[in-house]
Motif scaffolding. Structure first.
Motif, PDB file in Angstrom:
ATOM      1  N   GLU A 149     -25.773 -10.855 -26.145  1.00 34.47           N
ATOM      2  CA  GLU A 149     -26.593 -11.481 -25.196  1.00 34.47           C
ATOM      3  C   GLU A 149     -25.871 -10.987 -23.896  1.00 34.47           C
ATOM      4  O   GLU A 149     -26.563 -10.808 -22.924  1.00 34.47           O
ATOM      5  CB  GLU A 149     -26.495 -13.141 -25.286  1.00 34.47           C
ATOM      6  CG  GLU A 149     -27.895 -13.699 -25.112  1.00 34.47           C
ATOM      7  CD  GLU A 149     -27.800 -14.975 -25.374  1.00 34.47           C
ATOM      8  OE1 GLU A 149     -27.547 -15.789 -24.429  1.00 34.47           O
ATOM      9  OE2 GLU A 149     -28.014 -15.517 -26.536  1.00 34.47           O
ATOM     10  N   VAL A 150     -24.679 -11.248 -23.562  1.00 34.03           N
ATOM     11  CA  VAL A 150     -23.981 -10.839 -22.407  1.00 34.03           C
ATOM     12  C   VAL A 150     -23.975  -9.496 -22.052  1.00 34.03           C
ATOM     13  O   VAL A 150     -24.487  -8.879 -20.758  1.00 34.03           O
ATOM     14  CB  VAL A 150     -22.437 -11.031 -22.624  1.00 34.03           C
ATOM     15  CG1 VAL A 150     -21.643 -10.625 -21.401  1.00 34.03           C
ATOM     16  CG2 VAL A 150     -22.346 -12.653 -22.977  1.00 34.03           C
ATOM     17  N   ILE A 151     -24.116  -8.584 -22.887  1.00 36.40           N
ATOM     18  CA  ILE A 151     -24.263  -7.307 -22.765  1.00 36.40           C
ATOM     19  C   ILE A 151     -25.760  -6.780 -22.369  1.00 36.40           C
ATOM     20  O   ILE A 151     -26.036  -6.236 -21.478  1.00 36.40           O
ATOM     21  CB  ILE A 151     -24.085  -6.214 -24.096  1.00 36.40           C
ATOM     22  CG1 ILE A 151     -22.531  -6.259 -24.477  1.00 36.40           C
ATOM     23  CG2 ILE A 151     -24.515  -4.853 -24.010  1.00 36.40           C
ATOM     24  CD1 ILE A 151     -22.292  -5.679 -25.708  1.00 36.40           C
ATOM     25  N   GLU A 152     -26.688  -7.605 -22.899  1.00 34.72           N
ATOM     26  CA  GLU A 152     -28.244  -7.564 -22.556  1.00 34.72           C
ATOM     27  C   GLU A 152     -28.282  -7.993 -21.099  1.00 34.72           C
ATOM     28  O   GLU A 152     -29.166  -7.415 -20.431  1.00 34.72           O
ATOM     29  CB  GLU A 152     -29.103  -8.033 -23.370  1.00 34.72           C
ATOM     30  CG  GLU A 152     -30.443  -7.777 -23.267  1.00 34.72           C
ATOM     31  CD  GLU A 152     -31.353  -8.569 -24.511  1.00 34.72           C
ATOM     32  OE1 GLU A 152     -32.543  -8.941 -23.988  1.00 34.72           O
ATOM     33  OE2 GLU A 152     -31.053  -8.682 -25.388  1.00 34.72           O
ATOM     34  N   LEU A 153     -27.857  -9.091 -20.916  1.00 30.43           N
ATOM     35  CA  LEU A 153     -27.691  -9.622 -19.763  1.00 30.43           C
ATOM     36  C   LEU A 153     -27.099  -8.724 -18.524  1.00 30.43           C
ATOM     37  O   LEU A 153     -27.752  -8.404 -17.323  1.00 30.43           O
ATOM     38  CB  LEU A 153     -26.817 -11.043 -19.435  1.00 30.43           C
ATOM     39  CG  LEU A 153     -27.880 -12.268 -19.466  1.00 30.43           C
ATOM     40  CD1 LEU A 153     -26.623 -13.470 -19.612  1.00 30.43           C
ATOM     41  CD2 LEU A 153     -28.419 -12.591 -18.037  1.00 30.43           C
ATOM     42  N   LYS A 154     -26.113  -8.086 -18.756  1.00 29.18           N
ATOM     43  CA  LYS A 154     -25.490  -7.111 -17.841  1.00 29.18           C
ATOM     44  C   LYS A 154     -26.564  -5.901 -17.767  1.00 29.18           C
ATOM     45  O   LYS A 154     -26.577  -5.547 -16.482  1.00 29.18           O
ATOM     46  CB  LYS A 154     -23.982  -6.633 -18.541  1.00 29.18           C
ATOM     47  CG  LYS A 154     -22.931  -7.555 -18.122  1.00 29.18           C
ATOM     48  CD  LYS A 154     -21.869  -7.069 -18.818  1.00 29.18           C
ATOM     49  CE  LYS A 154     -20.529  -8.240 -18.719  1.00 29.18           C
ATOM     50  NZ  LYS A 154     -19.336  -7.743 -19.003  1.00 29.18           N
ATOM     51  N   LYS A 155     -26.983  -5.465 -18.905  1.00 29.88           N
ATOM     52  CA  LYS A 155     -28.162  -4.252 -18.532  1.00 29.88           C
ATOM     53  C   LYS A 155     -29.050  -4.719 -17.844  1.00 29.88           C
ATOM     54  O   LYS A 155     -29.650  -3.788 -16.938  1.00 29.88           O
ATOM     55  CB  LYS A 155     -28.564  -3.994 -19.995  1.00 29.88           C
ATOM     56  CG  LYS A 155     -27.649  -3.142 -20.837  1.00 29.88           C
ATOM     57  CD  LYS A 155     -28.074  -2.879 -22.174  1.00 29.88           C
ATOM     58  CE  LYS A 155     -27.281  -2.014 -22.860  1.00 29.88           C
ATOM     59  NZ  LYS A 155     -28.004  -1.581 -24.274  1.00 29.88           N
ATOM     60  N   ARG A 156     -29.763  -5.805 -18.108  1.00 26.55           N
ATOM     61  CA  ARG A 156     -30.914  -6.445 -17.032  1.00 26.55           C
ATOM     62  C   ARG A 156     -30.372  -6.348 -15.712  1.00 26.55           C
ATOM     63  O   ARG A 156     -31.108  -6.069 -14.538  1.00 26.55           O
ATOM     64  CB  ARG A 156     -31.139  -7.839 -17.394  1.00 26.55           C
ATOM     65  CG  ARG A 156     -32.163  -7.702 -18.903  1.00 26.55           C
ATOM     66  CD  ARG A 156     -32.589  -9.228 -18.907  1.00 26.55           C
ATOM     67  NE  ARG A 156     -33.339  -9.275 -20.385  1.00 26.55           N
ATOM     68  CZ  ARG A 156     -33.102 -10.369 -21.168  1.00 26.55           C
ATOM     69  NH1 ARG A 156     -32.987 -11.539 -20.736  1.00 26.55           N
ATOM     70  NH2 ARG A 156     -33.727 -10.234 -22.339  1.00 26.55           N
ATOM     71  N   LYS A 157     -29.254  -7.085 -15.448  1.00 24.35           N
ATOM     72  CA  LYS A 157     -28.657  -7.042 -14.048  1.00 24.35           C
ATOM     73  C   LYS A 157     -28.518  -5.688 -13.431  1.00 24.35           C
ATOM     74  O   LYS A 157     -28.817  -5.366 -12.357  1.00 24.35           O
ATOM     75  CB  LYS A 157     -27.176  -7.773 -13.751  1.00 24.35           C
ATOM     76  CG  LYS A 157     -27.526  -9.152 -14.215  1.00 24.35           C
ATOM     77  CD  LYS A 157     -26.014 -10.021 -13.762  1.00 24.35           C
ATOM     78  CE  LYS A 157     -26.143 -11.363 -14.003  1.00 24.35           C
ATOM     79  NZ  LYS A 157     -24.664 -12.073 -13.909  1.00 24.35           N
ATOM     80  N   LYS A 158     -28.071  -4.689 -14.361  1.00 24.25           N
ATOM     81  CA  LYS A 158     -28.051  -3.239 -13.868  1.00 24.25           C
ATOM     82  C   LYS A 158     -29.302  -2.629 -13.249  1.00 24.25           C
ATOM     83  O   LYS A 158     -29.488  -2.134 -12.685  1.00 24.25           O
ATOM     84  CB  LYS A 158     -27.215  -2.490 -14.695  1.00 24.25           C
ATOM     85  CG  LYS A 158     -25.802  -2.247 -14.728  1.00 24.25           C
ATOM     86  CD  LYS A 158     -25.283  -1.157 -15.675  1.00 24.25           C
ATOM     87  CE  LYS A 158     -23.673  -1.237 -15.505  1.00 24.25           C
ATOM     88  NZ  LYS A 158     -23.153  -0.316 -16.629  1.00 24.25           N
ATOM     89  N   GLN A 159     -30.148  -3.093 -14.551  1.00 21.10           N
ATOM     90  CA  GLN A 159     -31.683  -2.502 -14.046  1.00 21.10           C
ATOM     91  C   GLN A 159     -32.203  -3.212 -12.839  1.00 21.10           C
ATOM     92  O   GLN A 159     -32.827  -2.478 -12.313  1.00 21.10           O
ATOM     93  CB  GLN A 159     -32.488  -2.686 -15.365  1.00 21.10           C
ATOM     94  CG  GLN A 159     -32.285  -1.931 -16.615  1.00 21.10           C
ATOM     95  CD  GLN A 159     -33.117  -2.339 -17.739  1.00 21.10           C
ATOM     96  OE1 GLN A 159     -33.707  -3.178 -17.646  1.00 21.10           O
ATOM     97  NE2 GLN A 159     -33.058  -1.461 -18.887  1.00 21.10           N
ATOM     98  N   LYS A 160     -32.220  -4.366 -12.737  1.00 22.35           N
ATOM     99  CA  LYS A 160     -32.577  -5.021 -11.456  1.00 22.35           C
ATOM    100  C   LYS A 160     -31.829  -4.550 -10.289  1.00 22.35           C
ATOM    101  O   LYS A 160     -32.652  -4.293  -9.118  1.00 22.35           O
ATOM    102  CB  LYS A 160     -32.479  -6.474 -11.609  1.00 22.35           C
ATOM    103  CG  LYS A 160     -33.317  -7.240 -12.352  1.00 22.35           C
ATOM    104  CD  LYS A 160     -32.776  -8.832 -12.153  1.00 22.35           C
ATOM    105  CE  LYS A 160     -33.930  -9.676 -13.163  1.00 22.35           C
ATOM    106  NZ  LYS A 160     -33.644 -11.012 -13.277  1.00 22.35           N
ATOM    107  N   PHE A 161     -30.673  -4.131 -10.555  1.00 25.32           N
ATOM    108  CA  PHE A 161     -29.932  -3.668  -9.420  1.00 25.32           C
ATOM    109  C   PHE A 161     -30.302  -2.322  -9.053  1.00 25.32           C
ATOM    110  O   PHE A 161     -30.614  -1.817  -7.817  1.00 25.32           O
ATOM    111  CB  PHE A 161     -28.373  -3.764  -9.693  1.00 25.32           C
ATOM    112  CG  PHE A 161     -27.391  -3.074  -8.533  1.00 25.32           C
ATOM    113  CD1 PHE A 161     -27.314  -3.528  -7.189  1.00 25.32           C
ATOM    114  CD2 PHE A 161     -26.972  -1.775  -8.677  1.00 25.32           C
ATOM    115  CE1 PHE A 161     -26.554  -2.994  -6.262  1.00 25.32           C
ATOM    116  CE2 PHE A 161     -26.134  -1.276  -7.475  1.00 25.32           C
ATOM    117  CZ  PHE A 161     -25.857  -1.996  -6.358  1.00 25.32           C
ATOM    118  N   LYS A 162     -30.626  -1.329  -9.997  1.00 32.94           N
ATOM    119  CA  LYS A 162     -30.982  -0.093  -9.640  1.00 32.94           C
ATOM    120  C   LYS A 162     -32.533  -0.051  -9.288  1.00 32.94           C
ATOM    121  O   LYS A 162     -32.463   0.572  -8.215  1.00 32.94           O
ATOM    122  CB  LYS A 162     -31.186   0.355 -11.434  1.00 32.94           C
ATOM    123  CG  LYS A 162     -29.786   1.132 -11.666  1.00 32.94           C
ATOM    124  CD  LYS A 162     -30.108   1.923 -12.774  1.00 32.94           C
ATOM    125  CE  LYS A 162     -28.802   2.704 -13.505  1.00 32.94           C
ATOM    126  NZ  LYS A 162     -29.028   3.495 -14.476  1.00 32.94           N
TER     127      LYS A 162
END
Length: 161
Positions: free
Chosen positions: A21-34
């Protein structure tokens, strides 16, 4: 996973989180940031393109105005030169006409003077001829002069009494 302490220090709270879940959250944040970064980059590119277009249009407008000013000046210069040539041609024509009229006048004057001299010489010849005759009482001379534009005529009549 994490450990949190209460402000008093007596209570310990242990929170466990799922690593996925944490990894997925980080990915989402990275995608949002991108996405946010791409959106901002795209917006910045659009603003830069608009500004470059504005500068180009302004430059083209200034260049067009300068070209228009130069064209107007050149047309005015050509018009002034044309007026000057027309004026010079008119003055030359007027001088030529004046000279032609003067020459015509002089030629007409010379021709009339020449005819006058011819008639005058003819009159003198006739007068000399009549002076030789002794018959003054038998004839009388009467004459008159006609002056036209092209001729000078003397009419002499001999009247017998």
């Amino acid at each position: 996973m994490g450990i949190r302490f209460c402000t008093h220090g007596s209570l310990i709270l242990i929170i466990t989180e799922d690593v996925e879940e944490v990894i997925e959250l980080k990915k989402r944040k990275k995608q949002k940031f991108k996405k946010s970064l791409e959106t901002k980059t795209k917006a910045a590119s659009e603003i830069q393109a608009w500004w470059r277009g504005t500068l180009v249009r302004r430059t083209l407008l200034h260049a067009a105005l300068r070209a228009w000013i130069i064209q107007r000046w050149w047309r005015q210069t050509l018009e002034n030169l044309l007026q000057k040539k027309r004026r010079e041609a008119l003055v030359t024509y007027a001088n030529t006409v004046r000279a032609v009229v003067k020459i015509q006048s002089l030629v007409r004057m010379w021709r009339i003077h020449w005819r006058y001299c011819q008639v005058l010489n003819a009159i003198r010849v006739i007068q000399r001829h009549w002076e030789c005759h002794n018959c003054y009482t038998c004839a009388l001379l009467r004459g008159h002069c006609v002056v036209t534009a092209t001729h000078l005529q003397f009419h002499i009549e001999i009247i017998n009494s």
